[in-house]
Design a protein around this motif. Structure first.
Motif, PDB file in Angstrom:
ATOM      1  N   SER A 171       0.824  -1.219   0.000  1.00  0.00           N
ATOM      2  CA  SER A 171       0.000   0.000   0.000  1.00  0.00           C
ATOM      3  C   SER A 171       0.852   1.261   0.000  1.00  0.00           C
ATOM      4  CB  SER A 171      -0.938   0.004   1.218  1.00  0.00           C
ATOM      5  OG  SER A 171      -1.792  -1.110   1.194  1.00  0.00           O
ATOM      6  N   ALA A 172       1.931   1.240  -0.794  1.00  0.00           N
ATOM      7  CA  ALA A 172       2.799   2.409  -0.929  1.00  0.00           C
ATOM      8  C   ALA A 172       2.807   2.860  -2.385  1.00  0.00           C
ATOM      9  CB  ALA A 172       4.214   2.082  -0.470  1.00  0.00           C
ATOM     10  N   ASP A 173       2.725   4.161  -2.604  1.00  0.00           N
ATOM     11  CA  ASP A 173       2.699   4.708  -3.948  1.00  0.00           C
ATOM     12  C   ASP A 173       4.084   5.241  -4.311  1.00  0.00           C
ATOM     13  OD1 ASP A 173       2.097   5.764  -6.383  1.00  0.00           O
ATOM     14  OD2 ASP A 173       0.894   7.444  -5.612  1.00  0.00           O
ATOM     15  N   LEU A 174       4.746   4.620  -5.286  1.00  0.00           N
ATOM     16  CA  LEU A 174       6.067   5.060  -5.713  1.00  0.00           C
ATOM     17  C   LEU A 174       6.009   5.985  -6.925  1.00  0.00           C
ATOM     18  CD1 LEU A 174       8.189   1.785  -5.377  1.00  0.00           C
ATOM     19  CD2 LEU A 174       7.890   3.640  -3.729  1.00  0.00           C
ATOM     20  N   GLY A 175       4.811   6.286  -7.384  1.00  0.00           N
ATOM     21  CA  GLY A 175       4.691   7.169  -8.535  1.00  0.00           C
ATOM     22  C   GLY A 175       4.782   6.405  -9.850  1.00  0.00           C
ATOM     23  N   SER A 176       5.048   7.133 -10.897  1.00  0.00           N
ATOM     24  CA  SER A 176       5.054   6.568 -12.248  1.00  0.00           C
ATOM     25  C   SER A 176       6.330   5.775 -12.533  1.00  0.00           C
ATOM     26  CB  SER A 176       4.925   7.682 -13.281  1.00  0.00           C
ATOM     27  OG  SER A 176       5.072   7.189 -14.590  1.00  0.00           O
ATOM     28  N   ALA A 177       6.202   4.771 -13.429  1.00  0.00           N
ATOM     29  CA  ALA A 177       7.365   4.000 -13.882  1.00  0.00           C
ATOM     30  C   ALA A 177       7.952   4.584 -15.151  1.00  0.00           C
ATOM     31  CB  ALA A 177       6.963   2.540 -14.119  1.00  0.00           C
TER      32      ALA A 177
END
Length: 246
Positions: A171-177
């Motif tokens: 449940s962690a958002d690392l942003g765009s790839a």
């Protein structure tokens, strides 16, 4: 202090001293894998005495054991030992450290080979090697360079996409790839990367500037081999050593 002055004097005499003194842009390239911190400090003292310790084209350029170590430092990835001492779970990406990993409640390893760490892990994931990815890295000079894929990706996911999938589970958002969006995020938080194109030096990059205070040499070692924790690079190096010896 007296011992340090003696060692520096011997260096000036044994290495062509006249050339060192007369050099306009003196650069000392040292390998972090073998040169100890004490030896690096002594080299810094030598450059400071010769007034060659400041500038982009003079000073000390340490060649790091791991590719992109300098880039990670510029992004603030430091003091990892202190962070790991408090961790209860460990996610290893392309590393095979020769240390006790049993103290972690959970161990995940993502690597190109079944390393010793992977054999002890609770979860093992595949990883792409450097010829299978596109990207950038920062070299010893502080220059941003490109990495171009040489072979096709045998997996359905890239390394960053696998990391993102793990983050989603946690449940962690690392942003765009997307590489361009990742680059913009880096530039936002780290000024050294702003408006720097591939092939250019990072902003405000300069060689290390050691002070004039000489550090006495007591009992430490000048040279010692620092073990590499990258299994793939160790494998490549071992094969190269066999070729060289034959």
């Amino acid at each position: 202090m007296e011992n340090s002055l003696r060692v520096l004097t011997e260096l000036l005499l044994t290495i062509p001293g006249e050339g060192l003194v007369q050099a306009k842009n003196l650069v000392m390239v040292i390998g972090d894998k073998y040169v100890t911190e004490e030896a690096a400090a002594m080299i810094g003292n030598l450059l400071a005495l010769l007034d060659q310790a400041d500038g982009k084209r003079s000073g000390i350029f340490p060649v790091a054991v791991k590719n992109n170590s300098l880039g990670l430092n510029y992004m603030g990835v430091q003091n990892t030992a202190a962070v790991l001492s408090e961790a209860k779970a460990l996610l290893l990406f392309g590393e095979d450290p020769s240390t006790d990993l049993s103290r972690y409640d959970f161990l995940m390893v993502q690597d190109t080979h079944l390393t010793q760490a992977a054999e002890r892990a609770d979860v093992v994931l595949p990883a792409l090697a450097f010829p299978e990815v596109n990207g950038t890295f920062v070299n010893t000079e502080g220059r941003l360079l490109k990495v171009k894929k040489a072979v096709e990706n045998p997996l359905e996911f890239s390394n960053i996409e696998m990391v993102q999938a793990i983050a989603d589970i946690l449940s962690a958002d690392l942003g765009s790839a997307c590489p361009k969006k990742i680059r913009k995020a880096i530039e936002k938080d780290h000024p050294a990367f702003r408006e720097v194109e591939a092939g250019e030096l990072l902003m405000h990059f300069a060689a290390e500037q050691p002070g004039l205070a000489l550090t006495p040499y007591v009992d430490g070692r000048l040279f010692t081999e620092l073990p590499c924790t990258d299994y793939l690079m160790n494998t490549i190096q071992n094969e190269l050593d066999k070729v060289i010896k034959s």
